[in-house]
Design an enzyme around this catalytic site. Structure first.
Site, mmCIF file in Angstrom:
data_model
loop_
_atom_site.group_PDB
_atom_site.id
_atom_site.type_symbol
_atom_site.label_atom_id
_atom_site.label_comp_id
_atom_site.label_asym_id
_atom_site.label_seq_id
_atom_site.Cartn_x
_atom_site.Cartn_y
_atom_site.Cartn_z
ATOM 1 N N SER A 36 -10.541 0.856 2.336
ATOM 2 C CA SER A 36 -10.294 -0.622 3.250
ATOM 3 C C SER A 36 -9.451 -0.209 4.604
ATOM 4 O O SER A 36 -9.540 -1.301 5.495
ATOM 5 C CB SER A 36 -9.352 -1.249 2.339
ATOM 6 O OG SER A 36 -8.118 -0.575 2.188
ATOM 7 N N ASP A 330 -0.690 -7.322 6.038
ATOM 8 C CA ASP A 330 -0.525 -7.960 4.741
ATOM 9 C C ASP A 330 0.125 -7.091 3.497
ATOM 10 O O ASP A 330 -0.097 -7.623 2.475
ATOM 11 C CB ASP A 330 -2.096 -8.405 4.339
ATOM 12 C CG ASP A 330 -2.854 -7.072 3.825
ATOM 13 O OD1 ASP A 330 -2.255 -6.046 4.130
ATOM 14 O OD2 ASP A 330 -3.985 -7.013 3.578
ATOM 15 N N HIS A 333 -2.054 -3.145 4.775
ATOM 16 C CA HIS A 333 -3.012 -2.705 5.808
ATOM 17 C C HIS A 333 -2.391 -3.094 7.157
ATOM 18 O O HIS A 333 -1.458 -4.107 7.069
ATOM 19 C CB HIS A 333 -4.339 -3.729 5.721
ATOM 20 C CG HIS A 333 -4.904 -3.398 4.549
ATOM 21 N ND1 HIS A 333 -5.040 -4.279 3.404
ATOM 22 C CD2 HIS A 333 -5.810 -2.253 4.168
ATOM 23 C CE1 HIS A 333 -5.864 -3.904 2.416
ATOM 24 N NE2 HIS A 333 -6.362 -2.599 2.710
#
Ligand SMILES: *[C@@H]1O[C@H](CO)[C@@H](O)[C@H](O)[C@H]1NC(C)=O
Ligand SMILES: *[C@@H]1O[C@H](CO)[C@@H](O)[C@H](O)[C@H]1NC(C)=O
Ligand SMILES: *[C@@H]1O[C@H](CO)[C@@H](O)[C@H](O)[C@H]1NC(C)=O
Length: 363
Positions: A36, A330, A333
């Site tokens: 991610s 968040d 990240h």
């Protein structure tokens, strides 16, 4: 008058001399593998506010805006990398095989340890390189043509590994047990790099792990009351950073071995750890007035503005007023602002050595 013209001529000459070195970095294409931290849309999770800063819509990127790989693509003069599963895309300038929640190791490794239920996706490095291999005929044709084409392309392989460790940690396994995964993880990264070399890759960047102990998710989920557990200057968790450190040390050693085995291939380590650690020590140096350990998009309040049960995009979340005052987006990240700084350190130094773009025309 003539002198003036001559003067400008020289200025032009000087400028072009400055510009020219970058032409030696004219890669054919850019290929990325990872999780991610660099998925640009293979997994379309999330909705606004994800993407709000640059795209104005959610793209699948786990940030408010661009990722490190986006800045690398832009500064190299490439379009933003299309996700590999976007069938209608033109991959002649590169493709992105990174997948949200990807682990390095495959299903069997986790299944043997009773952890397969913790896996969200099957997108190991082995599977990502397989997908790359399958796509090659449409990008560069025959095996020999591909060797030539890929020999002048840039490969970024990682970050990889964060999800291998977190899969077990979230299952309640101890850091000591998870530490035993490190040699397996590093070995699989090395195998992936070797397969890419076999296909023709000759210029490869391998990012290490982030200091996970500096991220609100770890700080908040594994909170301990003992101040000794935290770095005095950073506030980061020592135990979890030690895991990242161990991974990075073993990864660097393995890359040294790979270089010795493949002397004609450029294999460079990219350091996420040191830059993010410096964010935690010197946040103001980068304009991160909210500090490095507070989530911008969240709903938790407290020291880190993070609550596992009420995250960014969950009911009642808020987004901080000025996103570029935050490192963290968040909980796990980072913000576009942090990605920009990290990308600069890889493109122009000092966190990739030699830097990706040595001609230092920073924008
Ligand atoms: C893909 O883009 C390249 C130029 O970037 C072009 O030469 C090629 O024809 C395109 N391929 C397709 C199938 O559109
Ligand atoms: C991953 O692959 C394994 C074995 O091939 C399968 O049993 C499992 O359901 C797959 N998991 C996901 C999330 O697709
Ligand atoms: C937002 O924060 C950045 C970084 O600290 C700062 O440079 C910028 O001026 C701020 N913008 C506003 C509108 O306050």
């Amino acid at each position: 008058m003539e002198n003036l013209a001559l003067f400008f001529f020289f200025i032009l000459l000087l400028l072009s001399a400055f510009l020219l070195p970058s032409s030696s970095h004219q890669y054919n294409a850019l290929f990325n593998f990872g999780d991610s931290m660099s998925d640009t849309g293979n997994v379309r999770i999330g909705r606004l506010p994800y993407g709000m800063t640059f795209f104005g819509r959610a793209t699948g990127r786990c940030s408010d805006g661009r990722l490190v790989i986006d800045f690398i693509a832009q500064d190299l003069g490439f379009p933003l990398l299309p996700p590999s599963n976007e069938r209608e895309s033109n991959f002649s300038k590169g493709a992105n095989f990174a997948w949200v929640a990807a682990t390095v190791l495959g299903f069997d490794f986790f299944n043997e340890r009773g952890l397969s239920k913790g896996l969200w996706v099957n997108a190991s490095i082995y599977i990502q390189v397989d997908r790359f291999e399958k796509l090659l005929p449409s990008i560069c044709g025959s095996t020999q043509d591909c060797k030539d084409f890929l020999g002048k392309s840039l490969f970024v392989v990682g970050e990889f590994g964060g999800n291998d460790y977190s899969t077990a940690l979230f299952f309640g396994r101890s850091v000591d047990e998870v530490t035993t995964f490190v040699p397996h993880v590093v070995r699989a990264i090395s195998d992936g790099v070797e397969r890419l070399i076999g296909l023709g890759a000759a210029d490869i960047i391998v990012p290490g792990l982030l200091p996970v102990g500096c991220f609100p998710l770890y700080l908040s989920n594994y909170h301990t009351p003992d101040p000794q557990d935290y770095g005095p200057r950073t506030g980061c968790s020592r135990r979890y950073n030690a895991l990242s450190w161990l991974h990075n040390t073993q990864l660097r050693r393995t890359l040294d071995d790979l270089r010795r085995k493949n002397p004609a291939i450029s294999i460079r380590y990219a350091d996420y750890y040191s830059q993010i650690f410096d964010f935690a020590i010197n946040p103001l140096k980068y304009g991160f007035t909210a500090g490095a350990l507070r989530t911008c998009c969240g709903n938790g309040g407290g020291l880190y503005n993070y609550d596992q049960g009420r995250r960014c995009n969950d009911k009642g979340f808020t987004v901080c007023e000025n996103i570029s005052t935050h490192v963290n987006w968040d909980g796990i990240h980072m913000t576009e602002a942090a990605h920009r700084v990290i990308a600069n350190g890889w493109l122009y130094g000092p966190y990739v050595d030699p830097p990706i773009l040595t001609a230092s025309l920073k924008s």
